[in-house]
Design a protein around this motif. Structure first.
Motif, PDB file in Angstrom:
ATOM      1  N   LEU A 444      84.553 -48.691  56.149  1.00 53.82           N
ATOM      2  CA  LEU A 444      83.919 -47.669  55.333  1.00 53.82           C
ATOM      3  C   LEU A 444      84.974 -46.776  54.714  1.00 53.82           C
ATOM      4  N   LYS A 445      84.926 -46.620  53.402  1.00 52.38           N
ATOM      5  CA  LYS A 445      85.818 -45.668  52.730  1.00 52.38           C
ATOM      6  C   LYS A 445      85.169 -44.291  52.850  1.00 52.38           C
ATOM      7  N   SER A 446      85.417 -43.652  53.967  1.00 50.91           N
ATOM      8  CA  SER A 446      84.764 -42.388  54.288  1.00 50.91           C
ATOM      9  C   SER A 446      85.654 -41.589  55.228  1.00 50.91           C
ATOM     10  N   ARG A 447      85.283 -40.326  55.420  1.00 54.20           N
ATOM     11  CA  ARG A 447      86.013 -39.471  56.358  1.00 54.20           C
ATOM     12  C   ARG A 447      85.061 -38.964  57.452  1.00 54.20           C
ATOM     13  N   ILE A 448      84.072 -38.185  57.067  1.00 59.48           N
ATOM     14  CA  ILE A 448      83.115 -37.642  58.034  1.00 59.48           C
ATOM     15  C   ILE A 448      81.675 -38.011  57.671  1.00 59.48           C
ATOM     16  N   HIS A 449      81.372 -38.098  56.381  1.00 56.43           N
ATOM     17  CA  HIS A 449      79.986 -38.308  55.957  1.00 56.43           C
ATOM     18  C   HIS A 449      79.386 -39.612  56.469  1.00 56.43           C
ATOM     19  N   TRP A 450      80.201 -40.605  56.793  1.00 58.42           N
ATOM     20  CA  TRP A 450      79.674 -41.861  57.321  1.00 58.42           C
ATOM     21  C   TRP A 450      78.815 -41.621  58.570  1.00 58.42           C
ATOM     22  N   ARG A 451      79.126 -40.547  59.297  1.00 59.72           N
ATOM     23  CA  ARG A 451      78.414 -40.278  60.547  1.00 59.72           C
ATOM     24  C   ARG A 451      76.918 -40.070  60.328  1.00 59.72           C
ATOM     25  N   ALA A 452      76.542 -39.549  59.154  1.00 59.92           N
ATOM     26  CA  ALA A 452      75.132 -39.278  58.905  1.00 59.92           C
ATOM     27  C   ALA A 452      74.299 -40.546  59.030  1.00 59.92           C
ATOM     28  N   GLY A 453      74.769 -41.636  58.436  1.00 61.32           N
ATOM     29  CA  GLY A 453      73.998 -42.858  58.442  1.00 61.32           C
ATOM     30  C   GLY A 453      74.370 -43.861  59.507  1.00 61.32           C
ATOM     31  N   PHE A 454      75.654 -43.830  59.963  1.00 61.87           N
ATOM     32  CA  PHE A 454      76.147 -44.931  60.786  1.00 61.87           C
ATOM     33  C   PHE A 454      76.547 -44.559  62.212  1.00 61.87           C
ATOM     34  N   LYS A 455      76.681 -43.273  62.502  1.00 63.59           N
ATOM     35  CA  LYS A 455      77.074 -42.915  63.862  1.00 63.59           C
ATOM     36  C   LYS A 455      76.087 -43.424  64.911  1.00 63.59           C
ATOM     37  N   PRO A 456      74.778 -43.427  64.635  1.00 64.64           N
ATOM     38  CA  PRO A 456      73.847 -43.929  65.655  1.00 64.64           C
ATOM     39  C   PRO A 456      74.050 -45.397  66.019  1.00 64.64           C
ATOM     40  N   ILE A 457      74.637 -46.193  65.110  1.00 62.92           N
ATOM     41  CA  ILE A 457      74.819 -47.616  65.418  1.00 62.92           C
ATOM     42  C   ILE A 457      76.252 -47.966  65.772  1.00 62.92           C
ATOM     43  N   ALA A 458      77.184 -47.049  65.544  1.00 64.80           N
ATOM     44  CA  ALA A 458      78.600 -47.342  65.780  1.00 64.80           C
ATOM     45  C   ALA A 458      78.903 -47.333  67.276  1.00 64.80           C
TER      46      ALA A 458
END
Length: 500
Positions: A444-458
């Protein structure tokens, strides 16, 4: 009663060479201009945005809404003066026709070709047109706060979460005191200040200490009676004088309390400043760690090159490392390369193509040229690139990646887009027929915002230091205009502040 509501959002990375013309603000509009009028109201009604909150409140109060502009662009280089003039003129023209209140969703870190503080200049114009009209402003957590913003508003409220999943709530926090003013039930007073510190973006997440503790303090202040309490981490990739951390507190008629609370927020941030410094791991070590991991999805963060901080999204360093390491069952979001998408569209779904992918953007601010990567794969899917966020971030908002393709190398499915798009929502993959939960790795080309959608599955996260103008290595950035001394560029300094 007539209320002007508008959105003008851009976080400017002054080190980015990605241009910012007016067309970049046309997200959600097939025409190369921002949405206006009833079209803007219909597009944002019921969405998890500050503009959505303004619309809901205005409808609940039974007031007339005028929406001259709904403009939002992914971060990039300085906004072109012509684009800034177009947007601000529309807002000011609406105000000049007369209104009882003004509600604006701005960013707080907009730099134009001519201005360090685009929002402050707009608010000064608005205040001159409406000297006695209540003005409420919702701002991003990454605001670089200037005096003109506070001096020309009655209420300022900023996001308290990063990733920004409270944008709608922030709109409510900015607007409700304005309606209270109109009813004679509130007399907002504001205090603001800053500290000479540039927190690394990778250490600004509100899941993490110290920002978690600072934002909790702000929420307690509001629970105890403050109309609004905000800590702005600031956006460090803007080489402007007042880049960095600040705070603003709004109370009901109690200026001394506003000043005391503001100082309390800033003192806590300064005390914990060392925890805002990000330690960088070399890419080779990061990928070596990732190879030993088995429980996926494993998120590989290409955090030097993300759309939400002004990256071009065509730096190939991390993807090249993934391919050379032989990592398997990978989905990569995304490479921005409209020429590659056009070539795949011409070849057609099912075709095998060899492309010089990405690397089309030079980065003179960090002394690097773009380096394309030759990739061979099968064109698995072609799309118009339009999807709506599921949430919790920007729920219901329409995104447009432009013509989009998925290139399957056999081990890596590479999403290739025509315009930058932050992967902050599960739908960015889902709309392209990719199930992220079935992948071992997600680049993911991201820094923190990825957590909104993907942290629950990471299951696991690996930060990957690639190449890009969103670098967390401040030594690569030639700061010429930011106030000095400032931490951590200058470590031995006193906690001086600017305050009003």
């Amino acid at each position: 009663m007539r209320v002007v509501i508008a959105m003008m959002q851009h976080e400017t990375n002054t080190f980015s060479t990605v241009p910012t013309p007016l067309a970049r603000f046309s997200r959600g509009n097939p025409e190369p201009v921002p949405l206006e009028g009833q079209a803007a109201i219909e597009a944002f009604r019921g969405t998890g945005t500050a503009l959505g909150a303004f619309i809901e409140l205005c409808e609940a109060e039974g007031v007339e809404m005028v929406a001259p502009l709904a403009a939002s662009a992914w971060p990039s280089g300085p906004v072109e003066d012509a684009a800034y003039a177009y947007m601000t003129d529309r807002i000011c023209d609406a105000v000049a026709k007369g209104c009882d209140a003004i509600l604006l969703h701005l960013h707080g870190a907009m730099v134009t070709e001519s201005l360090e503080d685009g929002e402050g200049a707009l608010l000064a114009r608005v205040r001159a047109l409406a000297p006695n009209t209540p003005i409420g402003v919702a701002l991003d957590m990454h605001t670089n706060l200037y005096p003109a913003i506070v001096d020309n508003a009655d209420v300022v409220a900023g996001y308290q979460t990063y990733p920004h999943i409270d944008v709608y709530e922030t709109g409510m926090r900015a607007a409700k005191p304005i309606f209270a003013m109109l009813k004679g039930k509130a007399r907002p007073t504001m205090a603001w200040g800053n500290r000479p510190m540039l927190p690394h973006v990778m250490r600004q997440g509100t899941d993490d200490f110290p920002n978690s503790e600072i934002q909790a303090l702000c929420k307690r202040m509001e629970a105890e009676g403050a109309l609004s309490a905000t800590f702005f981490t600031g956006f460090p990739h803007a080489d402007i004088e007042l880049a960095g951390s600040s705070a603003v507190v709004v109370t009901d008629g109690d200026q001394a309390r506003a000043e005391a609370l503001c100082k309390e927020i800033l003192d806590l941030a300064w005390k914990e400043r060392a925890a805002f410094v990000y330690e960088i791991e070399p890419l080779e070590q990061s990928l070596a760690r990732a190879r030993t991991m088995t429980d996926g999805p494993i998120v590989l963060l290409d955090h030097y090159d993300n759309a939400a901080s002004g990256g071009s999204m065509d730096s190939m360093t991390v993807l090249k490392g993934i391919l050379e390491a032989g990592l398997d069952n990978v989905a990569a979001f995304a490479i921005c390369d409209p020429d590659a998408v056009a070539a795949m569209a011409k070849a057609g779904v099912g075709s095998t193509v060899t492309l010089a992918l990405g690397g089309r953007t030079d980065m003179p601010s960090i002394g690097r040229k773009g380096e394309p990567l030759t990739v061979t794969g099968r064109v698995r899917l072609l799309s118009d690139g339009r999807f709506r966020n599921i949430g919790p971030m920007s729920r219901g908002v329409l995104n447009d990646m432009g013509p989009t393709a998925v290139l399957d190398t056999g081990k890596v499915e590479i999403v290739v887009v025509s315009t930058q798009q932050e992967p902050n929502d599960y739908a960015c993959f889902q709309s392209l027929g990719i199930d992220p939960t079935a992948k071992r790795y997600l680049m993911l080309k991201s820094r923190i915002h990825w957590r909104a959608g993907f942290k629950p599955i990471a299951k696991q996260i690996v930060d990957c230091a690639g190449v890009g103008v969103c670098t967390s290595d401040y030594s690569m950035l030639d700061f010429k205009h930011v106030r000095r001394p400032i931490y951590p560029l200058d470590e031995d300094l006193q906690p001086t502040s600017t305050a009003r």
